[in-house]
Each structure stands twice: as structure tokens, then as C-alpha cells.
Design an enzyme around this catalytic site. Structure first.
Site, mmCIF file in Angstrom:
data_model
loop_
_atom_site.group_PDB
_atom_site.id
_atom_site.type_symbol
_atom_site.label_atom_id
_atom_site.label_comp_id
_atom_site.label_asym_id
_atom_site.label_seq_id
_atom_site.Cartn_x
_atom_site.Cartn_y
_atom_site.Cartn_z
ATOM 1 N N GLU A 11 -7.124 -20.851 13.323
ATOM 2 C CA GLU A 11 -5.802 -21.396 13.026
ATOM 3 C C GLU A 11 -4.683 -20.409 13.381
ATOM 4 O OE1 GLU A 11 -5.458 -24.604 11.982
ATOM 5 O OE2 GLU A 11 -7.629 -24.646 12.271
ATOM 6 N N CYS A 12 -5.039 -19.179 13.694
ATOM 7 C CA CYS A 12 -4.067 -18.104 13.931
ATOM 8 C C CYS A 12 -3.872 -17.877 15.431
ATOM 9 C CB CYS A 12 -4.576 -16.827 13.260
ATOM 10 S SG CYS A 12 -3.614 -15.351 13.648
ATOM 11 N N GLY A 13 -2.619 -17.994 15.887
ATOM 12 C CA GLY A 13 -2.315 -17.793 17.300
ATOM 13 C C GLY A 13 -2.645 -16.383 17.777
ATOM 14 N N ARG A 16 -6.342 -16.270 18.270
ATOM 15 C CA ARG A 16 -6.737 -17.015 19.489
ATOM 16 C C ARG A 16 -6.397 -16.229 20.747
ATOM 17 N NH1 ARG A 16 -4.350 -21.247 16.518
ATOM 18 N NH2 ARG A 16 -2.522 -21.211 17.892
#
Length: 143
Positions: A11-13, A16
Site C-alpha cells: 500500500e506504500c508508494g 513499491r
């Protein structure tokens, strides 16, 4: 074969982007979704020590029970902060990356470049479009 582990939150950019940078070096890392499979206390303590950071530096405030648990209290011991992270893995900042060259909290994501054993294989831009690596595999900004 190089073994790389990323403690990842999909969920964390930032997480990612870090994962994508690892893959851009030609390595498929072992991905640990740490919210589903948190590290043991011993492993967490070892990663903190190897990364040469303090438990407070690994503590995440945003989107966590940080305030409710009173973790802003500077008198809390390292052990108490680690206890909180073990009880509430969302308090562990991410991504943590482990490679043969060390352990880093990869914030910003390009911090992973300092510990990747293999060079980048091509250009890379973050999800927001910021260019981090050029077409020759070289970092576009100083470390």
C-alpha cells in the site's frame, strides 16, 4: 545468486518504488509483507543494529497508533519502542531492505541503491515520475 529481502507494504508508494528499483537491478527479492508476517524481536533488533539506526528512527507515526500509545514520550526506552513495534507492526517504518551489503530503511526509495550489489539495468522513474536512474543505469541525483 544474490539474496535480497524487502520488508514491504504494497500500500506504500515508497515501498513499491524500492521494490521496483531492486527488480531493476535484475534481482527478484524475497518479499515479506511485514504486516502479515512481522519480523521476530531478535530479527528486528538485528536489522536496527545493522542499519545503524535507533528504534525511534524506525518508528512510524503517520497512520499508526503512535499517539494513542504515547510513543512521542522521549523517555521511553529502546526496548519499549521495540515492544510497541512487535505488538503493532504498522509502527515499523518501511521499507526495510536487507542485502549482502547491509540493511537500510529506504526512505527515500533510492536509498536502496547504496546497498544493491548489482547495478541498475536501465532507466527508472518513481511512480510520481521523478527520474532516479538514467538509461545507462546511473543515478540521476547524488546519494
Amino acid at each position: 545468486m544474490t539474496t535480497i529481502v524487502i520488508y514491504h507494504n504494497p500500500e506504500c508508494g515508497t515501498s513499491r518504488n524500492t521494490l521496483a528499483l531492486i527488480r531493476n537491478s535484475g534481482v527478484e527479492p524475497h518479499v515479506v509483507e511485514y504486516l502479515k508476517s512481522p519480523p521476530s524481536r531478535a530479527l528486528l533488533e538485528d536489522m536496527i543494529a545493522t542499519a545503524q539506526i535507533t528504534p525511534r528512527q524506525l518508528l512510524r507515526e503517520k497512520g499508526t497508533p503512535f499517539a494513542e500509545l504515547g510513543l512521542a514520550d522521549e523517555t521511553l526506552s529502546d526496548a519499549a519502542l521495540i515492544d510497541a513495534m512487535i505488538a503493532h507492526p504498522i509502527l515499523i517504518n518501511r521499507p526495510l531492505v536487507v542485502t549482502p551489503l547491509g540493511v537500510r530503511l529506504c526512505r527515500p526509495s533510492e536509498a536502496v541503491l547504496d546497498i544493491l550489489p548489482d547495478a541498475q539495468r536501465g532507466a527508472f522513474a518513481k511512480e510520481d515520475g521523478e527520474q532516479v536512474v538514467d538509461a545507462t543505469g546511473k543515478r540521476t541525483q547524488p546519494a
